[in-house]
Design an enzyme around this catalytic site. Sequence first.
Site: not given
Ligand code: ADP
Ligand code: F6P
Length: 324
Positions: A11, A72, A103, A125, A127, A129, A171
Site C-alpha cells: 500500500g 503487489r 511487513d 505504510t 497503518d 503496524d 488493516r
Molecule cells: P505490505 O508490504 O504493505 O505489507 P503486502 O503484504 O501486500 O504489503 O506485500 C507487498 C508485496 O511484498 C507482495 O505483493 C509480495 O510481492 C511481497 N511479499 C509479501 N509477502 C511475501 C512473502 N512472504 N515472501 C516474499 N514476498 C512477499
Molecule cells: O496497508 C495500508 C492500507 O491502506 C490498509 O490500511 C488498508 O486496509 C489497505 O491498505 C487497503 O488495501 P488496498 O489499497 O489494496 O485496497
Amino acid sequence: MKRIGVLTSGGDAPGMNAAIRAVARTALYKGMEVVGIRRGYNGLLNGDVFEMNERSVSSIIQRGGTLLFTARCPEFKEEAGVLKGVQACKDLGIEGLVVIGGDGSYRGAGDLSSHGIKCVGLPGTIDNDIASTDFTIGYDTAMNTVMELVDKLRDTSHSHDRCSVVEVMGRRAGYIAVNTGVACGAVEVLCPEKEYDVEKIIEKMQASRKIGKQNFIIIVAEGVALDQPNYSFDLAKYIQEKTGIEARATILGHVQRGGSPTVRDRVLASQMGNYAVNLLEQNIGNRVVGIRGTELVDYDIQEALKMQKPFDDALYDLTKVISI
Ligand code: ADP
Ligand code: F6P
C-alpha cells in the site's frame, strides 16, 4: 557498493516520495548509481526500471503517493519469483536494494537478502503496524487527514444532534483509530486490540445524553470487521434504533492514503532514506530501518519480523474518561 536500486511496495503512503528522494540524493552524493524500479517487485521481475539522477526526484518531497508507483506481486511469494528477482538484480548490476513498504515487502527483501542481494527495508505504510519502528512513513499524515475529515463530520453531527460512526483504515491494527479518537473527541473507539460491548456503548451514550451531550463521534478501526463491509452502517442503524439518536456512518476509505506529507513524515522519510544508503555503502544488508524515540535504528530483517508492537492501553482508556 556502486549501484543500488530502490522500489516501493504494498500500500502506498504519503512520505514515500520523500524517502525515494533521500535514497537517490544520498546515493548520488556518494557517487553511486541509482536504479528506480517501478511497481514494486513486479518492476524488478519485468524490467520496468530507469536510471535515476539528481533531477529525477525534484519537486516530489511535497507530493503524496510514490513516483515509482507500487503494486503487489504474488509471484514474489514463490521461490521461483524470488530467484527471478535475484537474477534481475544481477543482470541490472544492482548490488543493493532499498525496499520501501510494510511487513510483506520486508519478507520479500529478506528472501532476496538470503540469496546475496543486500536489502534494506524502510517502513512505508499508514497503518503503523510495523513492530521494528515506533513510527512508519505515512502514519502521521494519515492521522492528520482523518482528524481534518472527522472535524468536518463533527460540524454536521453537531448541527443535527447526531451520532457519526466513522470507519478508518489500519488493516488489522488500531493505531490510527485510537489516536484520532482522542484527537477528535470520540466517545468510543472500536479497535481490533480491545474487546467492546455495543450495549454498554449505548448505555454510555444515553447517560451522556441525559447530561446534555447532543452529538457523538464513534471511531471504528476497519480491522474490527474486515470481513463485514457494512459493519459501520449496521452499527449506526442499530444505535439509532436503540437510542433514538439519529446516526450516520462514514467510511473514510482511500482518502487516508493521499495528501501532502506532514513535516514529521517528510523528515522521518528523509532521515530513513539517508540511513538506508549509509548502511548499503558499508555493504550492510538484510536490515530494516526504524526509529525509537528520536533515534534511528536498524534490525536484522528476520528479527524485525518476529517483533510484536505494544498497544497503548492508557491512550485507549483515556477516550472513555474525557468523552463523557
Ligand atoms: P505490505 O508490504 O504493505 O505489507 P503486502 O503484504 O501486500 O504489503 O506485500 C507487498 C508485496 O511484498 C507482495 O505483493 C509480495 O510481492 C511481497 N511479499 C509479501 N509477502 C511475501 C512473502 N512472504 N515472501 C516474499 N514476498 C512477499
Ligand atoms: O496497508 C495500508 C492500507 O491502506 C490498509 O490500511 C488498508 O486496509 C489497505 O491498505 C487497503 O488495501 P488496498 O489499497 O489494496 O485496497
